[in-house]
Design a protein around this motif. Structure first.
Motif, PDB file in Angstrom:
ATOM      1  N   ASN A  82       0.850  -1.178   0.000  1.00 60.74           N
ATOM      2  CA  ASN A  82       0.000   0.000   0.000  1.00 60.74           C
ATOM      3  C   ASN A  82       0.894   1.238   0.000  1.00 60.74           C
ATOM      4  OD1 ASN A  82      -2.282  -1.785   0.533  1.00 60.74           O
ATOM      5  ND2 ASN A  82      -1.497  -1.853   2.633  1.00 60.74           N
ATOM      6  N   ILE A  83       0.344   2.363  -0.459  1.00 59.20           N
ATOM      7  CA  ILE A  83       1.090   3.615  -0.498  1.00 59.20           C
ATOM      8  C   ILE A  83       0.229   4.719   0.104  1.00 59.20           C
ATOM      9  CG2 ILE A  83       2.213   5.353  -1.941  1.00 59.20           C
ATOM     10  CD1 ILE A  83       2.615   3.116  -4.051  1.00 59.20           C
ATOM     11  N   VAL A  84       0.744   5.385   1.110  1.00 58.93           N
ATOM     12  CA  VAL A  84       0.116   6.588   1.658  1.00 58.93           C
ATOM     13  C   VAL A  84       1.032   7.757   1.333  1.00 58.93           C
ATOM     14  CG1 VAL A  84      -0.614   7.817   3.733  1.00 58.93           C
ATOM     15  CG2 VAL A  84      -1.073   5.357   3.511  1.00 58.93           C
ATOM     16  N   PHE A  85       0.548   8.652   0.484  1.00 55.61           N
ATOM     17  CA  PHE A  85       1.304   9.861   0.154  1.00 55.61           C
ATOM     18  C   PHE A  85       0.670  11.009   0.926  1.00 55.61           C
ATOM     19  CE2 PHE A  85       4.450  11.413  -3.008  1.00 55.61           C
ATOM     20  CZ  PHE A  85       4.453  12.740  -2.622  1.00 55.61           C
TER      21      PHE A  85
ATOM     22  N   GLY B 143      -0.488  10.915  12.788  1.00 59.74           N
ATOM     23  CA  GLY B 143      -0.543   9.950  13.872  1.00 59.74           C
ATOM     24  C   GLY B 143      -1.771   9.060  13.795  1.00 59.74           C
ATOM     25  N   ARG B 144      -2.928   9.632  13.459  1.00 54.74           N
ATOM     26  CA  ARG B 144      -4.154   8.828  13.346  1.00 54.74           C
ATOM     27  C   ARG B 144      -4.074   7.860  12.173  1.00 54.74           C
ATOM     28  NH1 ARG B 144      -9.227  12.335  12.887  1.00 54.74           N
ATOM     29  NH2 ARG B 144     -10.116  10.235  12.775  1.00 54.74           N
ATOM     30  N   VAL B 145      -3.503   8.306  11.068  1.00 57.41           N
ATOM     31  CA  VAL B 145      -3.346   7.408   9.915  1.00 57.41           C
ATOM     32  C   VAL B 145      -2.423   6.256  10.274  1.00 57.41           C
ATOM     33  CG1 VAL B 145      -2.351   7.250   7.592  1.00 57.41           C
ATOM     34  CG2 VAL B 145      -3.877   9.147   8.168  1.00 57.41           C
ATOM     35  N   GLN B 146      -1.320   6.559  10.936  1.00 57.19           N
ATOM     36  CA  GLN B 146      -0.396   5.492  11.320  1.00 57.19           C
ATOM     37  C   GLN B 146      -1.032   4.543  12.331  1.00 57.19           C
ATOM     38  OE1 GLN B 146       3.521   5.812  10.144  1.00 57.19           O
ATOM     39  NE2 GLN B 146       3.867   7.487  11.587  1.00 57.19           N
ATOM     40  N   SER B 147      -1.844   5.072  13.243  1.00 55.19           N
ATOM     41  CA  SER B 147      -2.534   4.210  14.210  1.00 55.19           C
ATOM     42  C   SER B 147      -3.497   3.263  13.509  1.00 55.19           C
ATOM     43  CB  SER B 147      -3.286   5.064  15.230  1.00 55.19           C
ATOM     44  OG  SER B 147      -2.384   5.767  16.061  1.00 55.19           O
TER      45      SER B 147
ATOM     46  N   ILE C  72       3.980   1.732   2.400  1.00 53.71           N
ATOM     47  CA  ILE C  72       4.937   2.817   2.202  1.00 53.71           C
ATOM     48  C   ILE C  72       4.266   4.120   2.621  1.00 53.71           C
ATOM     49  CG2 ILE C  72       6.169   4.146   0.433  1.00 53.71           C
ATOM     50  CD1 ILE C  72       6.215   1.446  -1.191  1.00 53.71           C
ATOM     51  N   VAL C  73       4.980   4.958   3.356  1.00 49.69           N
ATOM     52  CA  VAL C  73       4.452   6.267   3.752  1.00 49.69           C
ATOM     53  C   VAL C  73       5.434   7.338   3.295  1.00 49.69           C
ATOM     54  CG1 VAL C  73       3.724   7.768   5.648  1.00 49.69           C
ATOM     55  CG2 VAL C  73       3.227   5.317   5.744  1.00 49.69           C
ATOM     56  N   VAL C  74       4.900   8.331   2.572  1.00 51.92           N
ATOM     57  CA  VAL C  74       5.687   9.480   2.124  1.00 51.92           C
ATOM     58  C   VAL C  74       5.115  10.731   2.776  1.00 51.92           C
ATOM     59  CG1 VAL C  74       6.458  10.858   0.157  1.00 51.92           C
ATOM     60  CG2 VAL C  74       6.153   8.376  -0.097  1.00 51.92           C
ATOM     61  N   PHE C  75       5.964  11.539   3.377  1.00 51.37           N
ATOM     62  CA  PHE C  75       5.567  12.826   3.955  1.00 51.37           C
ATOM     63  C   PHE C  75       6.318  13.917   3.207  1.00 51.37           C
ATOM     64  CE2 PHE C  75       6.076  16.451   6.716  1.00 51.37           C
ATOM     65  CZ  PHE C  75       4.826  16.610   7.275  1.00 51.37           C
ATOM     66  N   TYR C  76       5.573  14.919   2.674  1.00 51.25           N
ATOM     67  CA  TYR C  76       6.171  15.879   1.739  1.00 51.25           C
ATOM     68  C   TYR C  76       5.340  17.157   1.744  1.00 51.25           C
ATOM     69  CZ  TYR C  76       8.034  17.274  -2.969  1.00 51.25           C
ATOM     70  OH  TYR C  76       8.628  17.898  -4.034  1.00 51.25           O
ATOM     71  N   SER C  77       5.919  18.244   1.257  1.00 55.71           N
ATOM     72  CA  SER C  77       5.208  19.513   1.111  1.00 55.71           C
ATOM     73  C   SER C  77       5.332  20.005  -0.326  1.00 55.71           C
ATOM     74  CB  SER C  77       5.782  20.564   2.065  1.00 55.71           C
ATOM     75  OG  SER C  77       5.179  21.828   1.875  1.00 55.71           O
TER      76      SER C  77
ATOM     77  N   LEU D 122      10.975  16.125   3.561  1.00 56.35           N
ATOM     78  CA  LEU D 122      10.624  14.848   2.936  1.00 56.35           C
ATOM     79  C   LEU D 122      11.082  13.718   3.841  1.00 56.35           C
ATOM     80  CD1 LEU D 122       9.713  12.919   0.670  1.00 56.35           C
ATOM     81  CD2 LEU D 122      11.968  13.243  -0.384  1.00 56.35           C
ATOM     82  N   ILE D 123      10.157  12.813   4.134  1.00 57.73           N
ATOM     83  CA  ILE D 123      10.453  11.596   4.892  1.00 57.73           C
ATOM     84  C   ILE D 123       9.775  10.442   4.159  1.00 57.73           C
ATOM     85  CG2 ILE D 123      10.202  10.390   7.093  1.00 57.73           C
ATOM     86  CD1 ILE D 123       9.886  13.185   8.397  1.00 57.73           C
ATOM     87  N   VAL D 124      10.478   9.331   4.000  1.00 58.56           N
ATOM     88  CA  VAL D 124       9.914   8.151   3.346  1.00 58.56           C
ATOM     89  C   VAL D 124      10.169   6.933   4.221  1.00 58.56           C
ATOM     90  CG1 VAL D 124       9.865   6.702   1.287  1.00 58.56           C
ATOM     91  CG2 VAL D 124      10.368   9.157   1.069  1.00 58.56           C
ATOM     92  N   ARG D 125       9.090   6.205   4.524  1.00 52.43           N
ATOM     93  CA  ARG D 125       9.217   4.936   5.256  1.00 52.43           C
ATOM     94  C   ARG D 125       8.891   3.792   4.294  1.00 52.43           C
ATOM     95  NH1 ARG D 125       5.089   3.926   9.917  1.00 52.43           N
ATOM     96  NH2 ARG D 125       3.820   3.183   8.188  1.00 52.43           N
TER      97      ARG D 125
END
Length: 534
Positions: free
Chosen positions: A44-47, A324-328, A340-345, A394-397
C-alpha cells in the motif's frame, strides 16, 4: 471510529466512494487483490502531502516551537531527506509534477491555477500556461490503478475542475468535490465544499474531517493494495488553528523568552538594475518609509524571521495529529509492515505575505493572518526561487526494504516520486511518462545515489514578492538563479552558504557561465515557455 463517511457507490474493487465523487465503473472488472497472499501483494502507499509547509516547520528539521512528534517518529522509522525540493515555489505545478513525473516546464503548467493577474507595472507578460492537467497524461494514480490499486484523493486537487478533475485522472475516490486552492469557507464548518458533510455526524475542523475519511478509506481498502493521496489543505492560509491547539501554543509562547533578532527582514528584487545589498536592506528597515507591511518603496517586501504564530503552530500540530491517526489505523489493521508512507510539502513556507494585490497593506494587528512562519536559516519564502521557497521536508518509510533513522543529503525533486514509487512497489517503470524523474529507491536502501542537476522554471510574477520571473539550476553544491527582466544571475555555494547570502556570480564567473548555459539548454530541451515583452 466514525461510520457512514462513504455511501454505497462501489467500484469494481469494492471500495465505497465519497458522496458526489464516484468514478465511473471500469469497462472490465479488475481481479480482487484480496485473494492474493500478503507476501505477493504490492505494498500500500500513503502519500501524505502538506500544503505550504516549510523545510523547518517540523521538529526533526529544526523547529523548536512547533511540536510534531508523529512526523519526527516517522523519520526514525524511515529516511529523512535534507535536500528535498518542490518542483516550484507554488502549489499546482508541484502537484502536477509529482503525479506525472515531468517538470512543470515540460507540462506547460508552470503557475498556480488560475494564476496571478497581470499588472501594468510588470515589464513582462507571463508565459502562457495550461489551465488544467491534461487528460492524456498517465498519472501515478492511473499507473497504480492498472495494477489493481484502489485509489483516493482526500483534500486538495488544484489541477483543474470538471472533466479535468481527479476522477478522470486515476482516482476512484475524491473528497471534497472542489478544484480550488484554499478551502472555500475555511477550516471550520459549515463547509462550503461538496462531499464533506456527513449525515448524523457533527462537523469538525477540516484537517480532522479529512483524516476521518482517510481512516475509513484505509479500513474499507485493507485487502489492498491501495494508494491514499492525503493532500491536506493545511497549512495553507487562511491561518486558522484548531482552538484547543491554539490555546496550547498561546500558553507555550507566554512561557518562552521573546525570540532574538528582528521580527522581519526586507527583500528586494535581485533583478533590479541596481539591486539592494543586504546592508542597504537592513538600513531601509529602520526608515519610516519601510515600517508598513505590503509592497514598500524600492520594490521591497518583508520576510518573517520568527516561528511564533500560535494559529499557524496549531495548524502544524493538527497535521501531525492527522499523520498519527493514519499510522494508528495502519497499526490497528496490521498494515504497517506493508505500507509505504511518504511525507512531503508542495512548496516552502509562507514567510512572505500574499501580495497578489500590490495595493494591499496589512494592519499591525493582523500580521499573523498574513505571515505563517519563518524558513530560517533558509532565505526567502513561498513564491521565491531562494531555498526558503523550494526546499521542503521529505520523509519516506519503506518497511522491510528501506533504512530506518537514516538521513540523506542528495537532492531529490517532485518528478522523482513517480519512478521511485513504482520501483518500491515492484511495478514496471514507465520511462515515456516519468521522463524527468529519477528513482531514488537506492538512496532509501543506503546505496549510492546521484540524480544529477535539478531545474526550476517560473516564467511568471509571484504573489509573494516583487522579484522578476526566473529560473534556477542546482548541480551538486552550486545553485544558479537567473531572472528574466534584466538577465541578472546569482550564484551560491549551498554547502557553505545554505542561506544564500553571498552571491559568487562575479567571483566564480566561469561556473556561473557554465550553469547558465546548462539552464538555457535544459529550457530548450523541455520547450519551456518564456515570458513575453509588452
Amino acid at each position: 471510529m466514525k461510520r457512514g463517511l462513504f455511501p454505497a457507490c462501489l467500484t469494481a474493487l469494492g471500495v465505497p466512494l465519497v458522496l458526489g465523487a464516484c468514478a465511473a465503473e471500469p469497462d472490465a472488472p479488475a481481479s480482487s487483490p484480496a485473494a492474493a497472499a500478503a507476501t505477493e501483494r504490492p505494498p500500500n502507499i500513503v502519500f501524505f502531502l502538506v500544503d505550504d509547509m516549510g523545510w523547518r516547520d517540523v521538529g526533526v528539521f529544526g523547529s523548536t516551537f512547533y511540536e510534531t512528534p508523529h512526523i519526527d517518529a516517522l523519520a526514525e522509522q524511515g529516511v529523512r531527506f535534507t535536500n528535498a525540493y518542490a518542483a516550484t515555489h507554488v502549489c499546482s505545478p508541484t502537484r502536477a509534477s509529482l503525479l506525472t513525473g515531468k517538470y512543470p516546464a515540460r507540462l506547460r503548467l508552470t503557475d498556480w491555477l488560475p494564476g496571478r493577474r497581470e499588472h501594468a507595472f510588470e515589464r513582462l507578460l507571463s508565459a502562457e500556461k495550461l489551465a488544467a492537467l491534461p487528460l492524456e497524461e498517465v498519472t501515478l494514480a492511473e499507473a497504480l490503478q492498472e495494477h489493481g490499486y484502489s485509489t483516493a484523493i482526500l483534500g486538495k486537487w488544484h489541477l483543474g475542475g470538471a472533466e479535468a478533475g481527479p476522477l478522470h485522472q486515476g482516482f476512484d475516490v475524491q473528497a471534497p468535490d472542489f478544484p480550488g486552492s484554499t478551502p472555500r469557507g475555511g477550516y471550520f464548518p459549515p463547509y462550503l465544499m461538496a462531499g464533506l458533510v456527513v449525515e448524523g455526524e457533527e462537523d469538525e475542523y477540516l484537517t480532522d474531517r479529512l483524516t476521518d475519511f482517510a481512516v475509513e478509506f484505509i479500513e474499507q481498502s485493507q485487502d489492498g493494495p491501495f494508494f491514499l493521496y492525503l493532500s491536506h489543505f493545511a497549512v495553507h492560509d487562511p491561518i486558522e488553528g484548531r482552538p484547543d491547539l491554539v490555546l496550547k501554543y498561546r500558553e507555550k509562547a507566554a512561557r518562552m523568552e521573546p525570540p532574538a533578532g528582528p521580527a522581519f527582514l526586507l527583500e528586494g528584487n535581485p533583478d533590479d538594475p541596481e539591486p539592494l545589498s543586504r546592508a542597504q536592506l537592513n538600513a531601509l528597515l529602520e526608515q519610516p518609509s519601510h515600517q508598513e507591511h505590503g509592497v514598500l518603496p524600492q520594490d521591497t517586501v518583508k520576510i518573517k524571521q520568527h516561528q511564533d504564530n500560535v494559529e499557524f503552530a496549531a495548524m502544524v500540530t493538527a497535521i501531525d495529529d492527522s499523520l498519527g491517526r493514519v499510522q494508528s489505523a495502519l497499526d490497528r489493521l496490521g498494515l504497517t509492515e506493508n505500507t509505504i508512507v511518504v511525507f512531503y510539502s508542495d512548496n516552502g513556507g509562507m514567510a512572505a505575505a500574499n501580495l497578489g494585490n500590490p495595493a494591499r497593506k496589512i494592519p499591525p494587528d493582523l500580521l499573523d493572518v498574513a505571515y505563517s512562519t519563518s524558513n530560517l536559516p533558509l532565505r526567502g519564502a513561498k513564491g521565491w526561487l531562494y531555498e526558503g521557497g523550494i526546499r521542503v521536508p521529505l520523509i519516506v518509510r519503506w518497511p522491510g526494504a528501506g533504512q530506518t533513522g537514516a538521513v540523506r543529503d542528495e537532492p531529490v525533486i517532485s518528478p522523482d516520486f513517480y519512478p521511485t514509487l513504482l520501483e518500491m512497489a515492484g511495478l514496471p517503470a514507465r520511462p515515456d511518462q516519468h521522463v524527468d524523474g529519477t528513482s531514488f529507491a537506492a538512496a532509501l536502501q543506503g546505496q549510492d545515489f546521484e540524480r544529477g542537476a535539478i531545474y526550476w522554471h517560473f516564467p511568471h510574477y509571484s504573489n509573494h514578492g516583487m522579484q522578476s520571473p526566473g529560473g534556477a539550476v542546482r548541480d551538486g553544491a552550486w545553485k544558479l538563479l537567473e531572472y528574466f527582466e534584466n538577465g541578472t544571475v546569482q550564484l551560491f555555494d549551498l554547502e557553505n552558504d545554505p542561506g544564500e547570502q553571498r552571491d559568487l556570480a562575479a567571483e566564480q564567473s566561469a561556473k556561473a557561465a557554465e550553469l547558465r548555459d546548462r539552464l538555457h539548454a535544459w529550457r530548450e530541451s523541455v520547450s519551456a515557455a518564456m515570458p513575453r515583452s509588452r
